[in-house]
Design a protein around this motif. Sequence first.
Motif, PDB file in Angstrom:
ATOM      1  N   SER A 133       0.843  -1.198   0.000  1.00  0.00           N
ATOM      2  CA  SER A 133       0.000   0.000   0.000  1.00  0.00           C
ATOM      3  C   SER A 133       0.874   1.241   0.000  1.00  0.00           C
ATOM      4  O   SER A 133       1.943   1.260   0.604  1.00  0.00           O
ATOM      5  N   PHE A 134       0.389   2.256  -0.677  1.00  0.00           N
ATOM      6  CA  PHE A 134       1.148   3.484  -0.845  1.00  0.00           C
ATOM      7  C   PHE A 134       0.308   4.694  -0.452  1.00  0.00           C
ATOM      8  O   PHE A 134      -0.900   4.703  -0.687  1.00  0.00           O
ATOM      9  N   VAL A 135       0.959   5.694   0.087  1.00  0.00           N
ATOM     10  CA  VAL A 135       0.307   6.979   0.313  1.00  0.00           C
ATOM     11  C   VAL A 135       0.270   7.662  -1.053  1.00  0.00           C
ATOM     12  O   VAL A 135       1.324   7.935  -1.637  1.00  0.00           O
ATOM     13  N   TRP A 136      -0.943   7.893  -1.563  1.00  0.00           N
ATOM     14  CA  TRP A 136      -1.063   8.431  -2.911  1.00  0.00           C
ATOM     15  C   TRP A 136      -2.440   9.044  -3.089  1.00  0.00           C
ATOM     16  O   TRP A 136      -3.444   8.482  -2.668  1.00  0.00           O
ATOM     17  N   ASP A 137      -2.501  10.186  -3.739  1.00  0.00           N
ATOM     18  CA  ASP A 137      -3.761  10.819  -4.127  1.00  0.00           C
ATOM     19  C   ASP A 137      -4.192  10.169  -5.440  1.00  0.00           C
ATOM     20  O   ASP A 137      -3.477  10.258  -6.443  1.00  0.00           O
ATOM     21  N   PHE A 138      -5.343   9.504  -5.448  1.00  0.00           N
ATOM     22  CA  PHE A 138      -5.740   8.748  -6.634  1.00  0.00           C
ATOM     23  C   PHE A 138      -6.044   9.608  -7.857  1.00  0.00           C
ATOM     24  O   PHE A 138      -6.264   9.090  -8.943  1.00  0.00           O
ATOM     25  N   HIS A 139      -6.013  10.916  -7.726  1.00  0.00           N
ATOM     26  CA  HIS A 139      -6.180  11.803  -8.874  1.00  0.00           C
ATOM     27  C   HIS A 139      -4.868  11.983  -9.641  1.00  0.00           C
ATOM     28  O   HIS A 139      -4.883  12.405 -10.790  1.00  0.00           O
ATOM     29  N   LYS A 140      -3.758  11.693  -8.988  1.00  0.00           N
ATOM     30  CA  LYS A 140      -2.438  11.964  -9.580  1.00  0.00           C
ATOM     31  C   LYS A 140      -1.938  10.776 -10.393  1.00  0.00           C
ATOM     32  O   LYS A 140      -2.077   9.623  -9.995  1.00  0.00           O
ATOM     33  N   VAL A 141      -1.335  11.097 -11.518  1.00  0.00           N
ATOM     34  CA  VAL A 141      -0.765  10.089 -12.404  1.00  0.00           C
ATOM     35  C   VAL A 141       0.546   9.578 -11.815  1.00  0.00           C
ATOM     36  O   VAL A 141       1.359  10.358 -11.331  1.00  0.00           O
ATOM     37  N   ASN A 142       0.710   8.279 -11.845  1.00  0.00           N
ATOM     38  CA  ASN A 142       1.983   7.655 -11.500  1.00  0.00           C
ATOM     39  C   ASN A 142       2.459   6.959 -12.766  1.00  0.00           C
ATOM     40  O   ASN A 142       1.859   5.966 -13.200  1.00  0.00           O
ATOM     41  N   LYS A 143       3.492   7.470 -13.393  1.00  0.00           N
ATOM     42  CA  LYS A 143       3.962   6.942 -14.682  1.00  0.00           C
ATOM     43  C   LYS A 143       4.300   5.462 -14.617  1.00  0.00           C
ATOM     44  O   LYS A 143       4.156   4.743 -15.601  1.00  0.00           O
ATOM     45  N   LYS A 144       4.723   4.978 -13.456  1.00  0.00           N
ATOM     46  CA  LYS A 144       5.062   3.556 -13.296  1.00  0.00           C
ATOM     47  C   LYS A 144       3.824   2.666 -13.401  1.00  0.00           C
ATOM     48  O   LYS A 144       3.932   1.473 -13.672  1.00  0.00           O
ATOM     49  N   TRP A 145       2.656   3.216 -13.175  1.00  0.00           N
ATOM     50  CA  TRP A 145       1.428   2.433 -13.178  1.00  0.00           C
ATOM     51  C   TRP A 145       0.673   2.514 -14.503  1.00  0.00           C
ATOM     52  O   TRP A 145      -0.365   1.881 -14.666  1.00  0.00           O
ATOM     53  N   LYS A 146       1.172   3.270 -15.469  1.00  0.00           N
ATOM     54  CA  LYS A 146       0.472   3.435 -16.747  1.00  0.00           C
ATOM     55  C   LYS A 146       0.363   2.096 -17.475  1.00  0.00           C
ATOM     56  O   LYS A 146       1.361   1.403 -17.668  1.00  0.00           O
ATOM     57  N   ASN A 147      -0.863   1.726 -17.853  1.00  0.00           N
ATOM     58  CA  ASN A 147      -1.149   0.474 -18.577  1.00  0.00           C
ATOM     59  C   ASN A 147      -0.588  -0.758 -17.880  1.00  0.00           C
ATOM     60  O   ASN A 147      -0.228  -1.733 -18.530  1.00  0.00           O
ATOM     61  N   LYS A 148      -0.533  -0.742 -16.565  1.00  0.00           N
ATOM     62  CA  LYS A 148       0.111  -1.830 -15.819  1.00  0.00           C
ATOM     63  C   LYS A 148      -0.863  -2.896 -15.320  1.00  0.00           C
ATOM     64  O   LYS A 148      -0.524  -4.067 -15.254  1.00  0.00           O
ATOM     65  N   PHE A 149      -2.069  -2.526 -14.987  1.00  0.00           N
ATOM     66  CA  PHE A 149      -2.951  -3.426 -14.249  1.00  0.00           C
ATOM     67  C   PHE A 149      -4.048  -4.026 -15.123  1.00  0.00           C
ATOM     68  O   PHE A 149      -4.553  -3.389 -16.031  1.00  0.00           O
ATOM     69  N   ASP A 150      -4.413  -5.261 -14.799  1.00  0.00           N
ATOM     70  CA  ASP A 150      -5.522  -5.933 -15.480  1.00  0.00           C
ATOM     71  C   ASP A 150      -6.862  -5.393 -15.000  1.00  0.00           C
ATOM     72  O   ASP A 150      -7.825  -5.358 -15.754  1.00  0.00           O
ATOM     73  N   PHE A 151      -6.912  -4.989 -13.740  1.00  0.00           N
ATOM     74  CA  PHE A 151      -8.140  -4.410 -13.217  1.00  0.00           C
ATOM     75  C   PHE A 151      -7.811  -3.454 -12.081  1.00  0.00           C
ATOM     76  O   PHE A 151      -6.742  -3.507 -11.483  1.00  0.00           O
ATOM     77  N   LEU A 152      -8.753  -2.596 -11.811  1.00  0.00           N
ATOM     78  CA  LEU A 152      -8.673  -1.637 -10.720  1.00  0.00           C
ATOM     79  C   LEU A 152     -10.043  -1.638 -10.051  1.00  0.00           C
ATOM     80  O   LEU A 152     -11.062  -1.599 -10.732  1.00  0.00           O
ATOM     81  N   TYR A 153     -10.064  -1.727  -8.728  1.00  0.00           N
ATOM     82  CA  TYR A 153     -11.312  -1.718  -7.974  1.00  0.00           C
ATOM     83  C   TYR A 153     -11.311  -0.515  -7.038  1.00  0.00           C
ATOM     84  O   TYR A 153     -10.306  -0.213  -6.404  1.00  0.00           O
ATOM     85  N   SER A 154     -12.467   0.142  -6.924  1.00  0.00           N
ATOM     86  CA  SER A 154     -12.604   1.223  -5.952  1.00  0.00           C
ATOM     87  C   SER A 154     -14.053   1.346  -5.493  1.00  0.00           C
ATOM     88  O   SER A 154     -14.980   1.175  -6.275  1.00  0.00           O
ATOM     89  N   ASN A 155     -14.201   1.651  -4.227  1.00  0.00           N
ATOM     90  CA  ASN A 155     -15.506   2.039  -3.683  1.00  0.00           C
ATOM     91  C   ASN A 155     -15.413   3.474  -3.152  1.00  0.00           C
ATOM     92  O   ASN A 155     -16.211   3.887  -2.332  1.00  0.00           O
TER      93      ASN A 155
END
Length: 126
Positions: free
Chosen positions: A15-37
């Motif tokens: 887990s990371f301290v991160w504002d989910f509005h901000k782009v993280n270049k390392k995460w671009k096109n990285k994940f098969d899925f993203l879940y949020s509530n």
Amino acid sequence: IGTDISKSATKFENSFVWDFHKVNKKWKNKFDFLYSNSLDQSYNPKKALETWIDQIKINGYMIIEHSEQHGVIAASKMDPFGVEANFFPYLISEWFGHKISISVLKSHKPNKQNAPVWLFFIRKLK
């Protein structure tokens, strides 16, 4: 991998301290899925969704959990974004058009407040 704006995120593995509005270049096109509530906690929901869509692979899914507590009436200083479940697909279709497809599943199990829950499966096409 999880994120939270609170520094308590560091207490949890992956887990990371991160504002989910901000782009993280390392995460671009990285994940098969993203879940949020947590979309209701967004001060700029379109920007949050743009960032999340950018993080998933083509044909990957963004899964958004939504309940009555995510509606307009429930919006507050802590949860500034509210949209009704029946309107949400139209809103994100307007924002993202043919870049996505949407499927909706109404859960058979209500949330902790005994309210109905919908899961929006938003597939990244482009």
